[in-house]
Design a protein around this motif. Sequence first.
Motif, PDB file in Angstrom:
ATOM      1  N   HIS A  71       0.825  -1.208   0.000  1.00 23.58           N
ATOM      2  CA  HIS A  71       0.000   0.000   0.000  1.00 23.58           C
ATOM      3  C   HIS A  71       0.862   1.262   0.000  1.00 23.58           C
ATOM      4  O   HIS A  71       0.547   2.249  -0.679  1.00 23.58           O
ATOM      5  N   GLU A  72       1.955   1.255   0.747  1.00 25.60           N
ATOM      6  CA  GLU A  72       2.796   2.446   0.914  1.00 25.60           C
ATOM      7  C   GLU A  72       3.856   2.594  -0.173  1.00 25.60           C
ATOM      8  O   GLU A  72       4.438   3.671  -0.325  1.00 25.60           O
ATOM      9  N   ASP A  73       4.127   1.541  -0.921  1.00 23.95           N
ATOM     10  CA  ASP A  73       5.164   1.578  -1.956  1.00 23.95           C
ATOM     11  C   ASP A  73       4.620   2.295  -3.194  1.00 23.95           C
ATOM     12  O   ASP A  73       3.670   1.839  -3.840  1.00 23.95           O
ATOM     13  N   LYS A  74       5.247   3.423  -3.540  1.00 29.83           N
ATOM     14  CA  LYS A  74       4.767   4.241  -4.661  1.00 29.83           C
ATOM     15  C   LYS A  74       4.954   3.550  -6.011  1.00 29.83           C
ATOM     16  O   LYS A  74       4.392   3.997  -7.012  1.00 29.83           O
ATOM     17  N   HIS A  75       5.737   2.477  -6.050  1.00 31.06           N
ATOM     18  CA  HIS A  75       5.926   1.756  -7.308  1.00 31.06           C
ATOM     19  C   HIS A  75       4.723   0.871  -7.657  1.00 31.06           C
ATOM     20  O   HIS A  75       4.637   0.350  -8.765  1.00 31.06           O
ATOM     21  N   TYR A  76       3.823   0.694  -6.698  1.00 29.46           N
ATOM     22  CA  TYR A  76       2.629  -0.104  -6.938  1.00 29.46           C
ATOM     23  C   TYR A  76       1.429   0.838  -7.067  1.00 29.46           C
ATOM     24  O   TYR A  76       1.079   1.521  -6.100  1.00 29.46           O
ATOM     25  N   PRO A  77       0.786   0.908  -8.235  1.00 29.94           N
ATOM     26  CA  PRO A  77      -0.359   1.817  -8.411  1.00 29.94           C
ATOM     27  C   PRO A  77      -1.636   1.252  -7.788  1.00 29.94           C
ATOM     28  O   PRO A  77      -2.657   1.066  -8.461  1.00 29.94           O
ATOM     29  N   CYS A  78      -1.579   0.976  -6.492  1.00 34.42           N
ATOM     30  CA  CYS A  78      -2.739   0.424  -5.799  1.00 34.42           C
ATOM     31  C   CYS A  78      -2.771   0.960  -4.376  1.00 34.42           C
ATOM     32  O   CYS A  78      -1.752   1.387  -3.820  1.00 34.42           O
ATOM     33  N   THR A  79      -3.957   0.939  -3.784  1.00 34.48           N
ATOM     34  CA  THR A  79      -4.172   1.446  -2.432  1.00 34.48           C
ATOM     35  C   THR A  79      -5.008   0.443  -1.663  1.00 34.48           C
ATOM     36  O   THR A  79      -6.025  -0.056  -2.175  1.00 34.48           O
ATOM     37  N   LEU A  80      -4.592   0.149  -0.450  1.00 29.22           N
ATOM     38  CA  LEU A  80      -5.403  -0.687   0.431  1.00 29.22           C
ATOM     39  C   LEU A  80      -6.483   0.196   1.038  1.00 29.22           C
ATOM     40  O   LEU A  80      -6.212   1.048   1.885  1.00 29.22           O
ATOM     41  N   VAL A  81      -7.715   0.012   0.608  1.00 31.15           N
ATOM     42  CA  VAL A  81      -8.830   0.829   1.091  1.00 31.15           C
ATOM     43  C   VAL A  81      -9.225   0.410   2.498  1.00 31.15           C
ATOM     44  O   VAL A  81      -9.449   1.251   3.377  1.00 31.15           O
ATOM     45  N   GLY A  82      -9.325  -0.891   2.724  1.00 30.25           N
ATOM     46  CA  GLY A  82      -9.701  -1.387   4.044  1.00 30.25           C
ATOM     47  C   GLY A  82      -9.456  -2.872   4.160  1.00 30.25           C
ATOM     48  O   GLY A  82      -9.441  -3.591   3.149  1.00 30.25           O
ATOM     49  N   THR A  83      -9.248  -3.333   5.384  1.00 29.02           N
ATOM     50  CA  THR A  83      -9.059  -4.761   5.653  1.00 29.02           C
ATOM     51  C   THR A  83      -9.715  -5.084   6.982  1.00 29.02           C
ATOM     52  O   THR A  83      -9.501  -4.381   7.974  1.00 29.02           O
ATOM     53  N   TRP A  84     -10.526  -6.135   7.006  1.00 28.74           N
ATOM     54  CA  TRP A  84     -11.387  -6.417   8.151  1.00 28.74           C
ATOM     55  C   TRP A  84     -11.437  -7.914   8.461  1.00 28.74           C
ATOM     56  O   TRP A  84     -11.118  -8.749   7.621  1.00 28.74           O
ATOM     57  N   THR A  86     -14.596 -10.482   9.721  1.00 25.95           N
ATOM     58  CA  THR A  86     -16.036 -10.537   9.913  1.00 25.95           C
ATOM     59  C   THR A  86     -16.361 -10.858  11.367  1.00 25.95           C
ATOM     60  O   THR A  86     -15.833 -11.820  11.931  1.00 25.95           O
ATOM     61  N   TRP A  87     -17.187 -10.050  11.961  1.00 23.35           N
ATOM     62  CA  TRP A  87     -17.618 -10.221  13.349  1.00 23.35           C
ATOM     63  C   TRP A  87     -18.925 -11.004  13.391  1.00 23.35           C
ATOM     64  O   TRP A  87     -19.039 -12.029  14.052  1.00 23.35           O
ATOM     65  N   TYR A  88     -19.923 -10.510  12.669  1.00 19.39           N
ATOM     66  CA  TYR A  88     -21.192 -11.227  12.521  1.00 19.39           C
ATOM     67  C   TYR A  88     -21.394 -11.521  11.049  1.00 19.39           C
ATOM     68  O   TYR A  88     -21.276 -10.641  10.207  1.00 19.39           O
ATOM     69  N   GLY A  89     -21.723 -12.752  10.756  1.00 19.85           N
ATOM     70  CA  GLY A  89     -21.804 -13.240   9.392  1.00 19.85           C
ATOM     71  C   GLY A  89     -20.982 -14.507   9.311  1.00 19.85           C
ATOM     72  O   GLY A  89     -20.955 -15.299  10.261  1.00 19.85           O
ATOM     73  N   GLU A  90     -20.299 -14.698   8.204  1.00 14.55           N
ATOM     74  CA  GLU A  90     -19.457 -15.877   8.052  1.00 14.55           C
ATOM     75  C   GLU A  90     -18.233 -15.740   8.952  1.00 14.55           C
ATOM     76  O   GLU A  90     -17.460 -14.792   8.827  1.00 14.55           O
ATOM     77  N   GLN A  91     -18.049 -16.673   9.842  1.00 16.76           N
ATOM     78  CA  GLN A  91     -17.017 -16.556  10.872  1.00 16.76           C
ATOM     79  C   GLN A  91     -15.632 -16.891  10.323  1.00 16.76           C
ATOM     80  O   GLN A  91     -15.488 -17.583   9.317  1.00 16.76           O
ATOM     81  N   ASP A  92     -14.594 -16.387  11.039  1.00 14.09           N
ATOM     82  CA  ASP A  92     -13.199 -16.639  10.673  1.00 14.09           C
ATOM     83  C   ASP A  92     -12.947 -16.233   9.216  1.00 14.09           C
ATOM     84  O   ASP A  92     -12.291 -16.944   8.461  1.00 14.09           O
ATOM     85  N   GLN A  93     -13.454 -15.089   8.863  1.00 14.02           N
ATOM     86  CA  GLN A  93     -13.336 -14.583   7.497  1.00 14.02           C
ATOM     87  C   GLN A  93     -12.618 -13.242   7.505  1.00 14.02           C
ATOM     88  O   GLN A  93     -12.844 -12.407   8.382  1.00 14.02           O
ATOM     89  N   ALA A  94     -11.756 -13.040   6.520  1.00 18.37           N
ATOM     90  CA  ALA A  94     -11.097 -11.761   6.308  1.00 18.37           C
ATOM     91  C   ALA A  94     -11.586 -11.168   4.991  1.00 18.37           C
ATOM     92  O   ALA A  94     -11.812 -11.888   4.016  1.00 18.37           O
ATOM     93  N   VAL A  95     -11.761  -9.848   4.977  1.00 17.26           N
ATOM     94  CA  VAL A  95     -12.209  -9.133   3.782  1.00 17.26           C
ATOM     95  C   VAL A  95     -11.212  -8.018   3.513  1.00 17.26           C
ATOM     96  O   VAL A  95     -10.880  -7.238   4.412  1.00 17.26           O
ATOM     97  N   HIS A  96     -10.708  -7.952   2.287  1.00 17.45           N
ATOM     98  CA  HIS A  96      -9.762  -6.917   1.882  1.00 17.45           C
ATOM     99  C   HIS A  96     -10.329  -6.184   0.676  1.00 17.45           C
ATOM    100  O   HIS A  96     -10.854  -6.813  -0.254  1.00 17.45           O
ATOM    101  N   LEU A  97     -10.196  -4.857   0.677  1.00 15.74           N
ATOM    102  CA  LEU A  97     -10.662  -4.037  -0.439  1.00 15.74           C
ATOM    103  C   LEU A  97      -9.491  -3.186  -0.937  1.00 15.74           C
ATOM    104  O   LEU A  97      -8.907  -2.414  -0.175  1.00 15.74           O
ATOM    105  N   TRP A  98      -9.154  -3.348  -2.236  1.00 10.50           N
ATOM    106  CA  TRP A  98      -8.049  -2.630  -2.868  1.00 10.50           C
ATOM    107  C   TRP A  98      -8.581  -1.731  -3.972  1.00 10.50           C
ATOM    108  O   TRP A  98      -9.557  -2.064  -4.645  1.00 10.50           O
ATOM    109  N   ARG A  99      -7.885  -0.607  -4.184  1.00  9.13           N
ATOM    110  CA  ARG A  99      -8.173   0.287  -5.307  1.00  9.13           C
ATOM    111  C   ARG A  99      -6.960   0.310  -6.234  1.00  9.13           C
ATOM    112  O   ARG A  99      -5.816   0.442  -5.764  1.00  9.13           O
ATOM    113  N   TYR A 100      -7.197   0.204  -7.554  1.00 13.40           N
ATOM    114  CA  TYR A 100      -6.135   0.255  -8.558  1.00 13.40           C
ATOM    115  C   TYR A 100      -6.327   1.520  -9.391  1.00 13.40           C
ATOM    116  O   TYR A 100      -7.265   1.598 -10.195  1.00 13.40           O
TER     117      TYR A 100
END
Length: 256
Positions: A71-84, A86-100
């Motif tokens: 996310h911080e490396d300027k050589h990569y044209p992408c941004t980490l928008v958010g990473t979470w 799941t608390w309620y819903g499907e358990q033991d799940q990670a969600v990542h959202l990237w912008r290019y």
Amino acid sequence: RGLTSSSQRPREDSWLKSLFVRKVDPRKDAHSNLLAKRETSSLYKIQFHNVKPECLEAYNKICQEVLPKIHEDKHYPCTLVGTWNTWYGEQDQAVHLWRYEGGYPALTEVMNKLRENQEFLHFRKARSNMLLSRKNQLLLEFSFWNEPVPRPGPNIYELRSYQLRPGTMIEWGNYWARAIRFRQDGDEAVGGFFSQIGQLYMVHHLWAYKDLQTREDIRNAAWHKHGWEELVYYTVPLIQEMESRIMIPQKTSPLQ
């Protein structure tokens, strides 16, 4: 028992007409060009990782070590928008959202560079041993939604995912272009997206709340605003399935 009241009939007629009336003709342009932001060419990727329960802590740790570096490396044209997680819903799940930034060429550039990134390759190998399953989707952003930008916490996040009936994306966009104004008073609207690759006719709405009670209060307040009930009435028939995830941001998430 078989009679319909005169007050109900106009509403039913207007609902039927709404299924066939479009403000834009999808035959003249692609849905993505009609619904997405024109001033940007950003592409989004959402990832869903189902983690082995015993590995979730280790998974979060390596993600927090490696993902911010990309996310911080300027050589990569992408941004980490958010990473979470799941608390309620499907358990033991990670969600990542990237912008290019730059669309598909930016995505291709990042993927090619990551193939040469030894730290990332080690991370991906270690991560694969921790996962039960994973999937992703490439998304565009609705033109009428807020741009997702970093925000301070603490917040909880709700990802509401809608599987629409094929052919109804234009109707959904037309209605939600009006409906979003009912849900912006408390700055809870984070971002709205629709799928381009992966599971199609998928819509994701991302919301931020102080806590679950605040979420309940804000959602209940919308029903007291004139016009909200009508918009819900028209959009519900467009949905085949829907899912709500309540998510907690990881420590390194720009959305806290």
